[in-house]
Design an enzyme around this catalytic site. Sequence first.
Site, PDB file in Angstrom:
ATOM      1  CE  LYS A   1      21.183   1.740 -10.449  1.00 10.59           C
ATOM      2  NZ  LYS A   1      21.186   2.491  -9.177  1.00 10.59           N
TER       3      LYS A   1
ATOM      4  NE  ARG B   1      21.112   6.173  -0.497  1.00 12.84           N
ATOM      5  CZ  ARG B   1      21.330   7.160   0.345  1.00 12.84           C
ATOM      6  NH1 ARG B   1      20.469   7.365   1.303  1.00 12.84           N
ATOM      7  NH2 ARG B   1      22.359   7.960   0.221  1.00 12.84           N
TER       8      ARG B   1
ATOM      9  CB  CYS C   1      17.873   1.158   0.860  1.00 16.43           C
ATOM     10  SG  CYS C   1      19.608   0.837   0.652  1.00 16.43           S
TER      11      CYS C   1
ATOM     12  NE  ARG D   1      22.675   3.692   0.018  1.00 22.03           N
ATOM     13  CZ  ARG D   1      22.338   3.424  -1.248  1.00 22.03           C
ATOM     14  NH1 ARG D   1      21.452   2.506  -1.511  1.00 22.03           N
ATOM     15  NH2 ARG D   1      22.878   4.116  -2.234  1.00 22.03           N
ATOM     16  N   PRO D   2      22.786   7.370   5.443  1.00 23.95           N
ATOM     17  CG  PRO D   2      24.311   7.955   7.078  1.00 23.95           C
ATOM     18  CD  PRO D   2      23.825   6.792   6.297  1.00 23.95           C
TER      19      PRO D   2
ATOM     20  CG  ASP E   1      26.221  12.208   7.726  1.00 19.16           C
ATOM     21  OD1 ASP E   1      25.902  11.375   6.858  1.00 19.16           O
ATOM     22  OD2 ASP E   1      27.230  12.103   8.428  1.00 19.16           O
ATOM     23  CG  LEU E   2      29.379  12.500   4.529  1.00 25.22           C
ATOM     24  CD1 LEU E   2      30.403  11.678   3.767  1.00 25.22           C
ATOM     25  CD2 LEU E   2      30.057  13.235   5.679  1.00 25.22           C
TER      26      LEU E   2
ATOM     27  CG  ASP F   1      27.244  -0.461  -6.884  1.00 29.66           C
ATOM     28  OD1 ASP F   1      27.071   0.597  -7.485  1.00 29.66           O
ATOM     29  OD2 ASP F   1      27.032  -0.607  -5.662  1.00 29.66           O
TER      30      ASP F   1
ATOM     31  CB  ILE G   1      31.147   0.645   0.301  1.00 27.69           C
ATOM     32  CG1 ILE G   1      32.475   0.608  -0.446  1.00 27.69           C
ATOM     33  CG2 ILE G   1      30.351   1.907   0.003  1.00 27.69           C
ATOM     34  CD1 ILE G   1      33.366   1.792  -0.230  1.00 27.69           C
TER      35      ILE G   1
HETATM   36  C1  EPZ Z   1      26.222   5.596  -4.945  1.00 31.94           C
HETATM   37  O1  EPZ Z   1      25.413   5.601  -3.781  1.00 31.94           O
HETATM   38  C2  EPZ Z   1      25.574   4.597  -5.891  1.00 31.94           C
HETATM   39  N1  EPZ Z   1      24.204   5.033  -6.206  1.00 31.94           N
HETATM   40  C3  EPZ Z   1      25.536   3.220  -5.237  1.00 31.94           C
HETATM   41  O2  EPZ Z   1      24.999   2.301  -6.189  1.00 31.94           O
HETATM   42  C4  EPZ Z   1      26.967   2.803  -4.910  1.00 31.94           C
HETATM   43  O3  EPZ Z   1      26.943   1.557  -4.249  1.00 31.94           O
HETATM   44  C5  EPZ Z   1      27.614   3.867  -4.005  1.00 31.94           C
HETATM   45  O4  EPZ Z   1      27.552   5.157  -4.645  1.00 31.94           O
HETATM   46  C6  EPZ Z   1      29.073   3.555  -3.702  1.00 31.94           C
HETATM   47  O5  EPZ Z   1      29.784   3.474  -4.903  1.00 31.94           O
HETATM   48  C7  EPZ Z   1      24.030   6.016  -7.106  1.00 31.94           C
HETATM   49  O6  EPZ Z   1      24.971   6.569  -7.659  1.00 31.94           O
HETATM   50  C8  EPZ Z   1      22.609   6.406  -7.405  1.00 31.94           C
HETATM   51  P1  EPZ Z   1      27.987   6.891  -1.041  1.00 31.94           P
HETATM   52  P2  EPZ Z   1      25.645   6.730  -2.645  1.00 31.94           P
HETATM   53  O7  EPZ Z   1      27.469   8.222  -0.636  1.00 31.94           O
HETATM   54  O8  EPZ Z   1      26.049   8.000  -3.287  1.00 31.94           O
HETATM   55  C9  EPZ Z   1      27.883   6.463   3.660  1.00 31.94           C
HETATM   56  C10 EPZ Z   1      23.570   0.632  -6.992  1.00 31.94           C
HETATM   57  O9  EPZ Z   1      23.508  -0.576  -6.739  1.00 31.94           O
HETATM   58  N2  EPZ Z   1      27.366   7.839   3.645  1.00 31.94           N
HETATM   59  O10 EPZ Z   1      29.274   6.812  -1.819  1.00 31.94           O
HETATM   60  O11 EPZ Z   1      24.470   6.729  -1.765  1.00 31.94           O
HETATM   61  C11 EPZ Z   1      26.911   5.468   3.026  1.00 31.94           C
HETATM   62  O12 EPZ Z   1      25.978   5.013   3.966  1.00 31.94           O
HETATM   63  C12 EPZ Z   1      23.768   1.635  -5.873  1.00 31.94           C
HETATM   64  O13 EPZ Z   1      23.521   1.122  -8.154  1.00 31.94           O
HETATM   65  C13 EPZ Z   1      27.204   8.519   4.856  1.00 31.94           C
HETATM   66  O14 EPZ Z   1      27.472   7.990   5.931  1.00 31.94           O
HETATM   67  O15 EPZ Z   1      26.883   6.108  -1.869  1.00 31.94           O
HETATM   68  C14 EPZ Z   1      27.844   4.373   2.560  1.00 31.94           C
HETATM   69  O16 EPZ Z   1      28.112   3.513   3.658  1.00 31.94           O
HETATM   70  C15 EPZ Z   1      23.762   0.981  -4.502  1.00 31.94           C
HETATM   71  N3  EPZ Z   1      26.733   9.793   4.834  1.00 31.94           N
HETATM   72  C16 EPZ Z   1      29.118   5.118   2.186  1.00 31.94           C
HETATM   73  O17 EPZ Z   1      29.038   6.392   2.846  1.00 31.94           O
HETATM   74  C17 EPZ Z   1      26.432  10.443   3.656  1.00 31.94           C
HETATM   75  O18 EPZ Z   1      26.034  11.624   3.689  1.00 31.94           O
HETATM   76  C18 EPZ Z   1      29.265   5.390   0.690  1.00 31.94           C
HETATM   77  O19 EPZ Z   1      28.065   5.961   0.265  1.00 31.94           O
HETATM   78  C19 EPZ Z   1      26.608   9.738   2.446  1.00 31.94           C
HETATM   79  C20 EPZ Z   1      27.076   8.441   2.468  1.00 31.94           C
END
Ligand code: EPZ
Length: 422
Positions: A22, A94, A118, A123-124, A126-127, A308, A330
């Site tokens: 997915k 998202r 969510c 889940r901002p 900003d990055l 996950d 995370i």
């Molecule tokens: C991806 O989400 C996955 N979703 C998530 O799977 C997975 O849990 C996550 O990566 C971590 O492996 C998809 O690929 C569609 P991150 P993502 O950016 O990209 C913070 C599932 O169950 N953050 O790596 O949104 C964020 O809040 C889903 O299939 C910022 O602060 O995750 C989190 O605490 C759930 N600012 C951490 O970083 C940002 O701009 C990691 O998030 C981006 C993220």
Amino acid sequence: MDSIVVTGNGPLSGQIPIAGAKNACLTLMPATLLSDEPLTLTNAPRLSDIRTMTALLESLGAEVQSLQGGRVLAMSSHDLTNLTAHYDIVRKMRASILVLGPLLARHGQAVVSLPGGCAIGARPVDLHLRALEAMGAEMELRDGYVHARAPGGLKGGEVEFPFVSVGATENALMAATLARGTTVLKNAAREPEIVDLAVCLNAMGARIEGAGSSTITVEGVDSLHGATHPVVADRIELGTYMLAPAICGGEVELVGGRLDLVAAFVEKLGEAGIEVAETEAGLKVTRGDGRVRAVDVVTAPFPGFPTDLQAQMMALLCTAEGVSRLEERIFENRFMHAPELMRMGAKIDVHGGTATVTGVERLRGAPVMATDLRASVSLILAGLAAEGETVVNRVYHLDRGYEHVVRKLQDVGAKIERIRGQ
Ligand code: EPZ
């Protein structure tokens, strides 16, 4: 709303096929926006999130043909009609934010609704925005939307992520393929889904090196051509179903499973006393007699233990011998399955980002509530080995990330069925 009824039914045996990932498909699909030639994905999973991404791409004017029962997605964004991703679609998923980088890179502008939080956290994004600004994009946040512009096109830049973000790495990687000059992504995510995206983009003519490591280098090109790409196997679905025989006993072969996708997870299973072997067709999981051993788990970006799979691992550890500590590093709120597992007799103490699980002999079936995608499947796993009947409500969460979960588990001997809600 539908519910799923599970009754503990002893050891499992047989084969479970693993679908395409997915989280790979959700970043591969927006990649079609980078080219005016067709991009076709094979081995696509049939999930509601994929249908949501399809609706989003179609709302932009892209074409998405779902062929072979959804296994093949033939896409084309030759004639985009609008560059705005509206809130009513983005709020459902998202990953919609992943159209931002490609739209900016190819069309020089985009308006994308902020996804909002969510269940598992704020889940901002900003990055994502900072990475694109480092490539020359101008960002303005207004009325809940990101208004992004890159009038003269994006230019290569250096992006250093303060911490690993899968989505931000994916957005930046896609944008960099068409930026003028070289882009270097530092502290990039190393997930297999990033590698799969890079393989697809390179097949489209991109020039990406280092995907899978913390530093990715991209030489921008003028345009990308079409390609056909097979979606990588879903390591989270794989790990989830590996836990079914681990929890119930017996032996199950996960067809299409790859050890390299779940190495840290398999190491933890080994510590708990679960045997995993590579076979011609994938991975075989065997649990002999006796109780599972307690283990400690700390979630981390790949190649660490996947966040996950944290909820699903907790379901296993609820009946392990001893005390296990699960640390979720995370997301800030990813223990919502704990109170539901406690309704089944689990002994779990949650303090901040750490859950301490004291194993009990056996869980007891109970009515429980699914709260998010991975929590919902951890309740099903717990129900597989619990005494009596477990009814999991709000299973629409499940449909986002697991295709045919009932049938796949029935095929290995689980007593499980889906009850249509009113
Ligand atoms: C991806 O989400 C996955 N979703 C998530 O799977 C997975 O849990 C996550 O990566 C971590 O492996 C998809 O690929 C569609 P991150 P993502 O950016 O990209 C913070 C599932 O169950 N953050 O790596 O949104 C964020 O809040 C889903 O299939 C910022 O602060 O995750 C989190 O605490 C759930 N600012 C951490 O970083 C940002 O701009 C990691 O998030 C981006 C993220």
